[in-house]
Design an enzyme around this catalytic site. Structure first.
Site, mmCIF file in Angstrom:
data_model
loop_
_atom_site.group_PDB
_atom_site.id
_atom_site.type_symbol
_atom_site.label_atom_id
_atom_site.label_comp_id
_atom_site.label_asym_id
_atom_site.label_seq_id
_atom_site.Cartn_x
_atom_site.Cartn_y
_atom_site.Cartn_z
ATOM 1 N N HIS A 1 95.414 93.085 27.529
ATOM 2 C CA HIS A 1 93.941 93.307 27.980
ATOM 3 C C HIS A 1 93.275 94.790 27.150
ATOM 4 C CE1 HIS A 1 90.626 93.356 31.416
ATOM 5 N NE2 HIS A 1 90.262 92.634 30.498
ATOM 6 N N LEU A 2 93.181 94.424 25.858
ATOM 7 C CA LEU A 2 92.833 95.495 25.014
ATOM 8 C C LEU A 2 91.274 95.421 24.354
ATOM 9 C CD1 LEU A 2 96.006 96.333 22.718
ATOM 10 C CD2 LEU A 2 95.331 97.520 25.106
ATOM 11 N N GLU B 1 104.245 84.148 33.121
ATOM 12 C CA GLU B 1 104.793 82.750 32.679
ATOM 13 C C GLU B 1 104.446 82.412 31.044
ATOM 14 O OE1 GLU B 1 102.227 81.153 36.309
ATOM 15 O OE2 GLU B 1 102.567 83.036 35.376
ATOM 16 N N ARG C 1 88.394 85.438 29.898
ATOM 17 C CA ARG C 1 88.797 85.387 31.166
ATOM 18 C C ARG C 1 90.254 84.575 31.402
ATOM 19 N NH1 ARG C 1 86.918 89.365 31.844
ATOM 20 N NH2 ARG C 1 85.260 90.260 33.325
#
Length: 387
Positions: free
Chosen positions: A271-272, A259, A230
């Site tokens: 996010h793979l 950033e 996360r």
């Protein structure tokens, strides 16, 4: 007929498991259950008919758990279904963070048009992208759930010295963990010893920002940090500063923030982790099976807001009760059942925090009056009869 609302595209291999007594649609009204992947449900108005939600994945940050619990909606997830897909991406990140492969590829593109000079330019410039091998290095795995165990075992097979930290290690995970993985008693053991650190814990109030200026200061110089769990486990400002200071050699993450994009030393992946056809199939199949078993039998497996209760049917009728976890509930239920002349063949009760779940099987005909008598109690949240 059971109506299933799908809020995201769900694998057909999973949906096909529902069978003829179910209708799935992305605009179902008053659904009996909901299948979701990443869609946010925090502003969702739940129907009184909705019994359950299944998240085709592990994280449930997009689901209002307390609201669901208060309304007697069971929330399921699919732990381990995408574990191998995430493990493979973490292993990829180990190599990417060590060998500067991404910047090397980008630099290679700048040589386009140099013709016969390319080989000499390559030999002259490649030293800027050298990096260490992972064999013999120390990897700290923080969190030994389904993914963490796979990463730890695979890293050991690749020749790394692996340390594992998890104060809540389950018996099942312990059986699967290689005996070669060294036990770290504290996070400080991980920080002090490891060349690489990979995070595999859920995001909670306790774990938010677990990687920050204070924890980074305890780590070895040139440590490489991987975050495929996360995004908010790592303090963005502190990791960027540590990269600039040289304390951290690389940070690889599957969670983009503005950033982090183009920040020196950061490898950003969009996010793979679970983006494989195999993973999507596995998650959908598990989610559908959980919903079906709950709708048809009342069994709860892999719920994040209700206790796990799963027993074979032993009567013609099953009564299920989601209720508050307060004293004397069982005696009050059995008193009502006795007054309604219902003979209990089997009964089970389990609790989880403020909530509890009771199932009882009977061959006695269950009247509406009996169900209304239970439903009217101050402890009752949702009562169902399954035949």
């Amino acid at each position: 007929m059971n109506n299933i609302l799908t809020l995201n595209k769900i694998s057909k291999n999973g949906l096909d498991r529902f069978g003829k007594n179910y209708v799935c649609a992305n605009a179902a009204e008053n659904p009996d259950a909901i299948l979701v992947r990443s869609a946010s449900m925090h502003e969702f108005d739940f129907s009184e008919n909705t019994l359950a939600i299944a998240r085709a994945g592990a994280g449930v940050n997009n689901i209002p758990l307390e609201k669901c619990s208060e309304q007697g909606i069971v929330v399921f997830n699919t732990p381990g279904a995408n574990a191998n897909a995430v493990k493979e991406l973490v292993l990829c990140a180990l190599f990417l963070s060590s060998r500067k492969i991404v910047p090397a590829i980008e630099w290679s593109k700048t040589l386009k048009g140099e013709g016969d000079a390319v080989p000499k330019l390559v030999e002259k410039g490649k030293s800027a992208f050298s990096g260490p091998e992972i064999k013999g290095k120390k990897l700290g795995v923080v969190g030994l759930g389904a993914i963490g165990v796979l990463v730890a075992n695979a890293a050991h097979s690749l020749g790394m010295e692996v340390y594992g930290y998890d104060p809540f290690l389950s018996v099942d995970a312990a059986w699967k963990l290689s005996r070669a993985v060294k036990h770290a008693a504290t996070l400080d053991d991980i920080y002090a010893n490891c060349d690489y650190i990979t995070l595999h814990v859920p995001l909670t109030d306790e774990t938010r920002g677990i990687i920050n200026a204070e924890s980074i200061a305890k780590m070895k110089d040139s440590v490489r940090i991987l975050n495929f769990a996360r995004g908010d486990l790592v303090n963005t400002e502190d990791i960027i500063k540590a990269l600039g200071d040289g304390k951290v050699a690389a940070y690889a993450t599957d969670f983009l923030k503005d950033e982090l994009i183009d920040a020196t030393g950061v490898i950003t992946i969009p996010h793979l982790g679970a983006s494989t056809p195999e993973s999507e199939d596995n998650c959908a199949v598990m989610a559908v099976d959980e919903l079906k078993d709950y709708i048809e039998n009342g069994n709860i497996t892999n719920s994040v807001n209700m206790p796990a209760v799963s027993v074979p049917r032993s009567g013609k009728t099953r009564i299920t009760i989601i209720h508050k976890n307060v004293p004397n509930v069982i005696s009050r239920i059995t008193t009502i059942v006795a007054e309604e002349n219902i003979n209990i063949d089997n009964m089970v009760n389990k609790s989880r925090g403020e909530y509890a779940y009771t199932m009882l099987d009977t061959d006695t005909e269950v009247s509406d009056d009996a169900i209304n008598a239970i439903s009217s109690q101050d402890f009752a949240i949702r009562v169902r009869v399954i035949k």
